[in-house]
Structure formats: structure tokens, C-alpha cells
Write a protein that holds these residues in place. Structure first.
Motif, PDB file in Angstrom:
ATOM      1  N   ILE A   1       0.821  -1.215   0.000  1.00 28.06           N
ATOM      2  CA  ILE A   1       0.000   0.000   0.000  1.00 28.06           C
ATOM      3  C   ILE A   1       0.854   1.263   0.000  1.00 28.06           C
ATOM      4  O   ILE A   1       0.595   2.210  -0.751  1.00 28.06           O
ATOM      5  N   HIS A   2       1.876   1.294   0.842  1.00 28.54           N
ATOM      6  CA  HIS A   2       2.591   2.543   1.079  1.00 28.54           C
ATOM      7  C   HIS A   2       3.946   2.623   0.375  1.00 28.54           C
ATOM      8  O   HIS A   2       4.312   3.677  -0.140  1.00 28.54           O
ATOM      9  N   VAL A   3       4.688   1.529   0.360  1.00 24.94           N
ATOM     10  CA  VAL A   3       6.070   1.589  -0.118  1.00 24.94           C
ATOM     11  C   VAL A   3       6.178   1.346  -1.615  1.00 24.94           C
ATOM     12  O   VAL A   3       6.870   2.070  -2.336  1.00 24.94           O
ATOM     13  N   SER A   4       5.496   0.329  -2.101  1.00 23.44           N
ATOM     14  CA  SER A   4       5.653  -0.074  -3.495  1.00 23.44           C
ATOM     15  C   SER A   4       5.389   1.044  -4.497  1.00 23.44           C
ATOM     16  O   SER A   4       6.167   1.220  -5.442  1.00 23.44           O
ATOM     17  N   PRO A   5       4.308   1.840  -4.358  1.00 29.51           N
ATOM     18  CA  PRO A   5       4.073   2.914  -5.343  1.00 29.51           C
ATOM     19  C   PRO A   5       5.204   3.931  -5.410  1.00 29.51           C
ATOM     20  O   PRO A   5       5.457   4.515  -6.469  1.00 29.51           O
ATOM     21  N   ILE A   6       5.887   4.173  -4.293  1.00 32.73           N
ATOM     22  CA  ILE A   6       6.984   5.138  -4.273  1.00 32.73           C
ATOM     23  C   ILE A   6       8.278   4.483  -4.737  1.00 32.73           C
ATOM     24  O   ILE A   6       9.126   5.121  -5.377  1.00 32.73           O
ATOM     25  N   LEU A   7       8.424   3.207  -4.426  1.00 34.11           N
ATOM     26  CA  LEU A   7       9.663   2.518  -4.752  1.00 34.11           C
ATOM     27  C   LEU A   7       9.811   2.225  -6.242  1.00 34.11           C
ATOM     28  O   LEU A   7      10.920   2.273  -6.782  1.00 34.11           O
ATOM     29  N   GLN A   8       8.711   1.927  -6.926  1.00 35.58           N
ATOM     30  CA  GLN A   8       8.793   1.509  -8.328  1.00 35.58           C
ATOM     31  C   GLN A   8       9.459   2.537  -9.236  1.00 35.58           C
ATOM     32  O   GLN A   8      10.346   2.182 -10.018  1.00 35.58           O
ATOM     33  N   PRO A   9       9.084   3.829  -9.186  1.00 33.64           N
ATOM     34  CA  PRO A   9       9.786   4.795 -10.063  1.00 33.64           C
ATOM     35  C   PRO A   9      11.260   4.962  -9.708  1.00 33.64           C
ATOM     36  O   PRO A   9      12.076   5.262 -10.586  1.00 33.64           O
ATOM     37  N   VAL A  10      11.607   4.765  -8.443  1.00 30.30           N
ATOM     38  CA  VAL A  10      13.020   4.835  -8.045  1.00 30.30           C
ATOM     39  C   VAL A  10      13.795   3.680  -8.667  1.00 30.30           C
ATOM     40  O   VAL A  10      14.896   3.845  -9.192  1.00 30.30           O
ATOM     41  N   LEU A  11      13.208   2.482  -8.629  1.00 27.75           N
ATOM     42  CA  LEU A  11      13.867   1.318  -9.208  1.00 27.75           C
ATOM     43  C   LEU A  11      13.927   1.407 -10.727  1.00 27.75           C
ATOM     44  O   LEU A  11      14.881   0.935 -11.340  1.00 27.75           O
ATOM     45  N   ALA A  12      12.900   2.007 -11.333  1.00 27.26           N
ATOM     46  CA  ALA A  12      12.883   2.109 -12.792  1.00 27.26           C
ATOM     47  C   ALA A  12      14.077   2.891 -13.308  1.00 27.26           C
ATOM     48  O   ALA A  12      14.603   2.612 -14.390  1.00 27.26           O
ATOM     49  N   LYS A  13      14.529   3.888 -12.525  1.00 31.91           N
ATOM     50  CA  LYS A  13      15.691   4.684 -12.919  1.00 31.91           C
ATOM     51  C   LYS A  13      16.952   4.274 -12.166  1.00 31.91           C
ATOM     52  O   LYS A  13      18.003   4.896 -12.345  1.00 31.91           O
ATOM     53  N   ASP A  14      16.848   3.238 -11.323  1.00 32.18           N
ATOM     54  CA  ASP A  14      17.994   2.672 -10.600  1.00 32.18           C
ATOM     55  C   ASP A  14      18.746   3.758  -9.829  1.00 32.18           C
ATOM     56  O   ASP A  14      19.976   3.873  -9.913  1.00 32.18           O
ATOM     57  N   ARG A  15      18.014   4.535  -9.040  1.00 30.22           N
ATOM     58  CA  ARG A  15      18.610   5.621  -8.269  1.00 30.22           C
ATOM     59  C   ARG A  15      18.990   5.106  -6.882  1.00 30.22           C
ATOM     60  O   ARG A  15      18.135   4.895  -6.021  1.00 30.22           O
TER      61      ARG A  15
ATOM     62  N   ALA B   1      20.800   6.498  -4.361  1.00 35.28           N
ATOM     63  CA  ALA B   1      20.661   7.408  -3.219  1.00 35.28           C
ATOM     64  C   ALA B   1      19.221   7.450  -2.720  1.00 35.28           C
ATOM     65  O   ALA B   1      18.964   7.364  -1.513  1.00 35.28           O
ATOM     66  N   LYS B   2      18.279   7.579  -3.644  1.00 38.70           N
ATOM     67  CA  LYS B   2      16.875   7.605  -3.228  1.00 38.70           C
ATOM     68  C   LYS B   2      16.439   6.257  -2.664  1.00 38.70           C
ATOM     69  O   LYS B   2      15.618   6.191  -1.756  1.00 38.70           O
ATOM     70  N   PHE B   3      16.989   5.192  -3.213  1.00 34.73           N
ATOM     71  CA  PHE B   3      16.662   3.867  -2.693  1.00 34.73           C
ATOM     72  C   PHE B   3      17.138   3.722  -1.255  1.00 34.73           C
ATOM     73  O   PHE B   3      16.417   3.211  -0.390  1.00 34.73           O
ATOM     74  N   GLU B   4      18.357   4.185  -0.958  1.00 32.77           N
ATOM     75  CA  GLU B   4      18.868   4.115   0.404  1.00 32.77           C
ATOM     76  C   GLU B   4      18.035   4.974   1.346  1.00 32.77           C
ATOM     77  O   GLU B   4      17.765   4.579   2.485  1.00 32.77           O
ATOM     78  N   ASN B   5      17.627   6.161   0.881  1.00 37.33           N
ATOM     79  CA  ASN B   5      16.782   7.018   1.722  1.00 37.33           C
ATOM     80  C   ASN B   5      15.434   6.361   2.004  1.00 37.33           C
ATOM     81  O   ASN B   5      14.912   6.458   3.119  1.00 37.33           O
ATOM     82  N   LEU B   6      14.869   5.701   0.996  1.00 36.51           N
ATOM     83  CA  LEU B   6      13.611   4.997   1.206  1.00 36.51           C
ATOM     84  C   LEU B   6      13.770   3.879   2.224  1.00 36.51           C
ATOM     85  O   LEU B   6      12.931   3.702   3.112  1.00 36.51           O
ATOM     86  N   CYS B   7      14.838   3.130   2.116  1.00 40.36           N
ATOM     87  CA  CYS B   7      15.078   2.035   3.063  1.00 40.36           C
ATOM     88  C   CYS B   7      15.205   2.561   4.477  1.00 40.36           C
ATOM     89  O   CYS B   7      14.694   1.962   5.424  1.00 40.36           O
ATOM     90  N   CYS B   8      15.883   3.688   4.617  1.00 37.36           N
ATOM     91  CA  CYS B   8      16.080   4.269   5.946  1.00 37.36           C
ATOM     92  C   CYS B   8      14.775   4.823   6.506  1.00 37.36           C
ATOM     93  O   CYS B   8      14.429   4.599   7.663  1.00 37.36           O
ATOM     94  N   GLY B   9      14.028   5.547   5.671  1.00 39.29           N
ATOM     95  CA  GLY B   9      12.809   6.184   6.158  1.00 39.29           C
ATOM     96  C   GLY B   9      11.675   5.216   6.415  1.00 39.29           C
ATOM     97  O   GLY B   9      10.956   5.327   7.410  1.00 39.29           O
ATOM     98  N   TRP B  10      11.518   4.240   5.526  1.00 41.46           N
ATOM     99  CA  TRP B  10      10.379   3.347   5.637  1.00 41.46           C
ATOM    100  C   TRP B  10      10.597   2.186   6.584  1.00 41.46           C
ATOM    101  O   TRP B  10       9.643   1.521   6.975  1.00 41.46           O
ATOM    102  N   SER B  11      11.851   1.915   6.961  1.00 43.33           N
ATOM    103  CA  SER B  11      12.090   0.785   7.857  1.00 43.33           C
ATOM    104  C   SER B  11      11.415   1.001   9.205  1.00 43.33           C
ATOM    105  O   SER B  11      10.892   0.060   9.806  1.00 43.33           O
ATOM    106  N   HIS B  12      11.391   2.259   9.675  1.00 44.15           N
ATOM    107  CA  HIS B  12      10.713   2.537  10.940  1.00 44.15           C
ATOM    108  C   HIS B  12       9.201   2.420  10.778  1.00 44.15           C
ATOM    109  O   HIS B  12       8.506   1.852  11.629  1.00 44.15           O
ATOM    110  N   PHE B  13       8.688   2.920   9.668  1.00 47.82           N
ATOM    111  CA  PHE B  13       7.243   2.823   9.427  1.00 47.82           C
ATOM    112  C   PHE B  13       6.799   1.373   9.261  1.00 47.82           C
ATOM    113  O   PHE B  13       5.741   0.980   9.745  1.00 47.82           O
ATOM    114  N   MET B  14       7.639   0.579   8.600  1.00 51.23           N
ATOM    115  CA  MET B  14       7.288  -0.811   8.382  1.00 51.23           C
ATOM    116  C   MET B  14       7.385  -1.634   9.654  1.00 51.23           C
ATOM    117  O   MET B  14       6.892  -2.758   9.716  1.00 51.23           O
TER     118      MET B  14
END
Length: 507
Positions: free
Chosen positions: A63-77, A79-92
Motif C-alpha cells: 500500500i505505502h512503499v511499493s508505489p513510491i519505490l517503483q519509479p526509483v527502481l525504474a531509474k535505478d537511483r 541514493a533515493k533507494f537508500e533514503n527509502l530504506c532508511c525512512g520506511w524501515s521505521h514505518f514498516m
């Protein structure tokens, strides 16, 4: 459902020690050695408790992570991937964010740099994704990488400990598939093969098709996985015994280096290589079928069973010829494939014929219409399709050679990221994969089906036998385009649901 990243069952990094808070006694009832109090005292709801926890985590991700993660993975970014992992790990509610669903998403998008970070443990928490963790549908990351035909992703997974000998299991996937099977069988559904070769055609035509530049990506992936697969001789024999000529030819070409080595581990000259073993098994099977057929004739039996024995015998003789072709000319063909990947189709087919002739394999004279070698035509245009269309519009005289020109453009630099996905979908759409054969919903994109798909939709399989296709065999592998009649309804339903969700969010 499969648990996320795991180490040994008693390790502190196990899934049961990595729920909310991450400590041994913070909300999940786990002890210091990773064992749960539920297990220690034999509480009957231990399994359901952790299954519910995993399901809750997965729901949050979808619901929350996948929609934001997909465009990041599509461009293989990264830095943004690491920020997502850091920010969402607490929420998850967990310290390890890269559980199997996330890793499979990374692989499906061919985000190699993000995958390297996830597998190497360079994230803030020092955790790394398990390269052998099963997805909830029963396959591993290497199965998914074999489906995408990404050589870089396969190399990365193998470098970080992925096993090529884990088989699929579960109700949502064909059980018992190795990553090698996924690569070989999906490559066997390449549009060039389905359009221009069928049972009864000369084997030289099949070999010529496999040497075309558009097949190189598929053979390279198969070759790399075959190098790390055990009992490769048995896998080749299973395809031959199953009378699957296309799959047998792909695996023989891709794994010939392993087949030429001594299969018994010995170094003496007397040790047999894989080709000798496969050839011996083929001849033994032919002899056995001949004896069975002779016994039936002597007993006065003459029916469908005898006809099937004779057909199988003929197919095994053809398979033996295929083994001889690859054994004699395989190394020269492999060298040519790796060296001349930017040559036009006409030159490749001509040179392949000369290689076969120099090895005593006489060409039958049945050629390939190189002007008719085309990929799938989708209603929407990908980047590759747009480039070809622009060439055709600017220079109409070169329209007939657009496929050859496109092959040159693609093979100068190996496709990466979305370009790799576009290239794969042009010749092998993802919805035909053996990994999705048993999914409950298979939405087929609106595209022109291959010749084999058209014949299957009409009720007959291609080939000299004209076998009737039963409802049981009308799966995603042979007749997926027939689901296109239900595609519009599903698409409209998805559109309505998405619009409804937007309205609810606004209110």
C-alpha cells in the motif's frame, strides 16, 4: 507465505528477531537466541502469529512503499533507494527492509545498482537481502533474474551466494523448476522461433535462428546459469527425452562448455564427456523403442500405441542428429555468435550455413525469410519501437531492413534497465513466462500474437502431427493471447477501482 530475509533459524537476524523494535523482547516475544517464547513453550498459535505479522508487513509494503519505490527502481537511483530504506524501515516496523518482495521488485526492474546495495549490506542497518529467500509465490530471486534475461543481475546474484539448484514450489507456480528451466523454456518461446520453426523443419534452420543477434541475450543468460547448475547432462537428456527440440538446442548450445568436460570428474582421456553420455542415452532409448515396436508388430498389434512409439523413435533420431550437430559445430558457432553480434541477418545466416557445411552438415536449402523477422507489435510504442518507426518514416527504402538495423543499435551497447525490459518484451512478453503460468490473473497486453499462438488459438498446435489442443493444455505458455477477450473487462474494472480510490483519498 515465505518469511523475509533470514539467516540460520537460531540467528539473531532471523525474521522472528526482526519485527517491531528489533530487540529480543520488544513486542514479538523472541528470546536472545532467536527462538520465540511461542515455540519454547509450544504455544499452538505460534505459526499463525508470525504469519499474521508477515502478512501485515507485506500489506504495508504493497500500500505505502511499493508505489513510491517503483519509479526509483525504474531509474535505478541508489541514493533515493537508500533514503527509502532508511525512512520506511521505521514505518514498516522492522529493521530489515529488503525482504523477498522488495528484492524481486528490484530484479524485475533490472535495477542492478540498487540490487548491489541490497545484497552487499551497504544500507544503514548493515542488513543484506537473502539471495535465496523465496518469494511468496514460490520462486527465488535467481528465477526472477532468469525471467528478465539480465546477465548483469544473474552475475550479481551468483556473486552474492544465490544458488542455481533451488527449485520452485507452491500452488502459484509450476513446481520443480530450476532457474535454468525458466531461462531455457522462456527463451524457447522467442517470437522468431515460434514464427519460423516448427517440428518437421530442418534442424539447420533452428540452429540459424539461434545464432541471430536477437537471441544472444537469451543464450548468454542460459549459459551463465547452466555453468552453476548441477547435473547438466541430466537436464539436457530430460529435454531430449521429452522431445523438446527447441529447448534441447538452446541448452546444448549454451551449456556445451560444461558438456565437453569429463562428467565423472576424472582427468583421464577415457572419461566420457556430456555429449557422449547424452548420445549413448539417446541410442539406448531408440533401441528400446525399436524392440517394443517390433514386439507389438509380431503380436499383430497395430494401433495408436504403435504409432506413438514410432513417432517417439523418429523424434529421438532427430534429437540425436541435433546432438551431433552441436557437438561438431558448436564451438565454431559459439565463437561466431560472440564475435559478430552486429552483422545483418543475411550475413549471419550465410556464415552459419558455411560453418555447418564445413563440419559435414549439408544444408537442406530451406532458408529463412529475413525480411519477415519481426518482434511483437504493441498498441503502445516503446522507445525501441519509436526509434525504428522514425527510421522508417525518414528513410522508407530502409523499412525492410529495420529489424536488422535495430539489432545493430541494440547490440552495440548491452541494454540496461528499461531498455532491457523493452528488448525482452519485444521478443518474449513477460506474461508468457513459465513463472506466471499458474497465476490466478494473467492480463495479456494487446499485441499481435506469434504464429504458434495463432495456431493454438485455432485449436491445433504447429507441427507435422496436427495434435488437437485440449482445454487442460491451453495455459499461459501456448495460448495466452486467447485471454485477450477478457482483457478489456479487467482493464475497465481496474480503471474504475483506481478512480474510486482517488475519489476516496480526496474526500
Amino acid at each position: 507465505m515465505e518469511t523475509p530475509i533470514s539467516s540460520a533459524p537460531g540467528d539473531a537476524n532471523s525474521p522472528r528477531a526482526s519485527f517491531a523494535g528489533g530487540g529480543p523482547s520488544e513486542g514479538d516475544g523472541s528470546t536472545a537466541n532467536g527462538r520465540s517464547y511461542y515455540d519454547k513453550f509450544g504455544y499452538p498459535d505460534a505459526a499463525s502469529h508470525f504469519e499474521a505479522k508477515d502478512q501485515e508487513t507485506l500489506t504495508k509494503y504493497m500500500i505505502h512503499v511499493s508505489p513510491i519505490l517503483q519509479p526509483v527502481l525504474a531509474k535505478d537511483r541508489v541514493a533515493k533507494f537508500e533514503n527509502l530504506c532508511c525512512g520506511w524501515s521505521h514505518f514498516m516496523g522492522r529493521r530489515d527492509f529488503i525482504f523477498p518482495d522488495v528484492l524481486i521488485s528490484i530484479i524485475s526492474q533490472n535495477a542492478v545498482r540498487c540490487a548491489k546495495v541490497a545484497l552487499s549490506g551497504d544500507l544503514y542497518n548493515g542488513r543484506r537481502a537473502d539471495p535465496n529467500a523465496r518469494h511468496r509465490y514460490g520462486f527465488t530471486p535467481l528465477h526472477a533474474a532468469a525471467e528478465t534475461f539480465s546477465v548483469d543481475m544473474v552475475k550479481l546474484l551468483l556473486r552474492h551466494g544465490a544458488s542455481a539448484n533451488i527449485r520452485t514450489e507452491g500452488d502459484n507456480v509450476i513446481e520443480g523448476l530450476l532457474p535454468l528451466h525458466v531461462a531455457v523454456e522462456n527463451a524457447g518461446m522467442h517470437k522468431f522461433l515460434e514464427d519460423h520453426w516448427e517440428d518437421g523443419c530442418p534442424l539447420e534452420k533452428l540452429i540459424s535462428l539461434l545464432c541471430l543477434p536477437e537471441m544472444k541475450m537469451y543464450l548468454d543468460t542460459t549459459r551463465l546459469i547452466a555453468k552453476h547448475t548441477d547435473n547438466i547432462v541430466d537436464e539436457v537428456w530430460n529435454y531430449i527425452n521429452g522431445r523438446k527440440f527447441v529447448e534441447s538446442a538452446i541448452l546444448l548450445l549454451a551449456a556445451q562448455k560444461q558438456l565437453r568436460g569429463p562428467v565423472n570428474g576424472g582427468r583421464s582421456k577415457a572419461s566420457r564427456d556430456g555429449f557422449d553420455v547424452v548420445r549413448r542415452r539417446t541410442y539406448q532409448a531408440i533401441g528400446s523403442l525399436h524392440r517394443q515396436a517390433t514386439a507389438m508388430v509380431n503380436e499383430g498389434k497395430n494401433g495408436s500405441v504403435l504409432k506413438k512409439l514410432k513417432n517417439k523413435k523418429e523424434d529421438l533420431i532427430t534429437a540425436g542428429t541435433l546432438v551431433d550437430i552441436v557437438d561438431n559445430a558448436g564451438e565454431a558457432l559459439e565463437s561466431y555468435i560472440q564475435t559478430y553480434s552486429e552483422v545483418t541477418h543475411e550475413e549471419i545466416i550465410e556464415h552459419v550455413s558455411s560453418i555447418l557445411n564445413s563440419n559435414g552438415i549439408v544444408h537442406s536449402g530451406m532458408g529463412i525469410d529475413t525480411g519477415n523477422l519481426k518482434g511483437y507489435q504493441y498498441l503502445w510504442a516503446t522507445a525501441i519501437h519509436k526509434s525504428v518507426s522514425r527510421v522508417d518514416a525518414e528513410e522508407p527504402d530502409k523499412a525492410e531492413n529495420s529489424s536488422s538495423l535495430n539489432a545493430k543499435v541494440i547490440n552495440k551497447v548491452p541494454p540496461k534497465g528499461l531498455a532491457l525490459r523493452d528488448e525482452r518484451n519485444k521478443f518474449f512478453p513477460y506474461w508468457k513466462s513459465v513463472l506466471s503460468a499458474r497465476l490466478m490473473v494473467n492480463i495479456v497486453p494487446p499485441c499481435e500474437p506469434s504464429m504458434k499462438d495463432k495456431k493454438a488459438m485455432q485449436g491445433t498446435e504447429p507441427g507435422r502431427k496436427g495434435v488437437r489442443v485440449t482445454n487442460k493444455s491451453r495455459g499461459n505458455l501456448t495460448s495466452a493471447p486467447q485471454l485477450g477477450s477478457r482483457y478489456e473487462c479487467r482493464r475497465q474494472l481496474c480503471t474504475i477501482v483506481l478512480r474510486s480510490l482517488k475519489v476516496l483519498r480526496c474526500t
